[in-house]
Design a protein around this motif. Sequence first.
Motif, short mmCIF file in Angstrom:
data_model
loop_
_atom_site.label_atom_id
_atom_site.label_comp_id
_atom_site.label_asym_id
_atom_site.label_seq_id
_atom_site.Cartn_x
_atom_site.Cartn_y
_atom_site.Cartn_z
N VAL A 82 0.88 -1.16 0.00
CA VAL A 82 0.00 0.00 0.00
C VAL A 82 0.92 1.22 0.00
N PRO A 83 0.67 2.21 -0.87
CA PRO A 83 1.56 3.38 -0.91
C PRO A 83 1.66 4.06 0.45
N LEU A 84 2.88 4.40 0.85
CA LEU A 84 3.11 5.09 2.12
C LEU A 84 2.71 6.56 2.02
N ILE A 89 0.44 10.30 -9.44
CA ILE A 89 0.07 9.77 -10.75
C ILE A 89 -1.44 9.57 -10.81
N LYS A 90 -1.98 9.48 -12.01
CA LYS A 90 -3.43 9.33 -12.18
C LYS A 90 -3.84 7.87 -12.38
N VAL A 91 -2.93 7.03 -12.84
CA VAL A 91 -3.25 5.63 -13.09
C VAL A 91 -3.00 4.79 -11.84
N SER A 92 -3.55 3.59 -11.83
CA SER A 92 -3.31 2.67 -10.70
C SER A 92 -2.01 1.91 -10.94
N PRO A 93 -1.02 2.05 -10.06
CA PRO A 93 0.25 1.36 -10.27
C PRO A 93 0.15 -0.14 -9.96
N GLY A 100 8.41 -0.50 -5.19
CA GLY A 100 9.55 0.35 -5.56
C GLY A 100 9.37 1.79 -5.08
N TYR A 101 8.16 2.30 -5.22
CA TYR A 101 7.83 3.66 -4.76
C TYR A 101 8.04 3.78 -3.26
N ASN A 102 7.54 2.80 -2.49
CA ASN A 102 7.69 2.81 -1.04
C ASN A 102 9.16 2.71 -0.64
N MET A 103 9.91 1.84 -1.30
CA MET A 103 11.34 1.69 -0.97
C MET A 103 12.07 3.00 -1.24
N ALA A 104 11.77 3.65 -2.37
CA ALA A 104 12.42 4.92 -2.69
C ALA A 104 12.08 6.00 -1.66
N LEU A 105 10.81 6.05 -1.24
CA LEU A 105 10.41 7.04 -0.23
C LEU A 105 11.20 6.86 1.06
N MET A 106 11.41 5.61 1.47
CA MET A 106 12.15 5.36 2.72
C MET A 106 13.64 5.69 2.56
#
Length: 120
Positions: A82-84, A89-93, A100-106
């Motif tokens: 679940v995204p942190l 973005i407008k589309v569903s990833p 990958g998004y969560n890992m980059a945020l951390m």
Amino acid sequence: MALKEGQIFIKEADNVQFQIIKSWGKMKWSKASQTLSGVADIELLNKLAGLVNLPVSIEAERKRLNRIMAAVDKERVNENPVPLMDPPIKVSPFKHQIRGYNMALMVLGFVEPPKQLKGE
């Protein structure tokens, strides 16, 4: 030993410590300042912790980096990510994109790793 702007500096190391640290290839010797210096990454800090007792502030940074690494490793195998933070973005990833998004945020420090890790 000092930590400044992501760099670690070691001023007084005995000959044995100096040779061990140099053998890692992660620090450079400055003849002018008589110091070893290198990027304070997780690998270097963990190696130094195995060699000497780190000052409190440097040990805290080492623990913080290890906590982030553990959270990233846990997120890598997360079956239902679940995204942190809401992604811009407008589309569903896809699931792998959310991980990958969560890992980059951390790693980049935009969010703190979740606290529900083992050992915390």
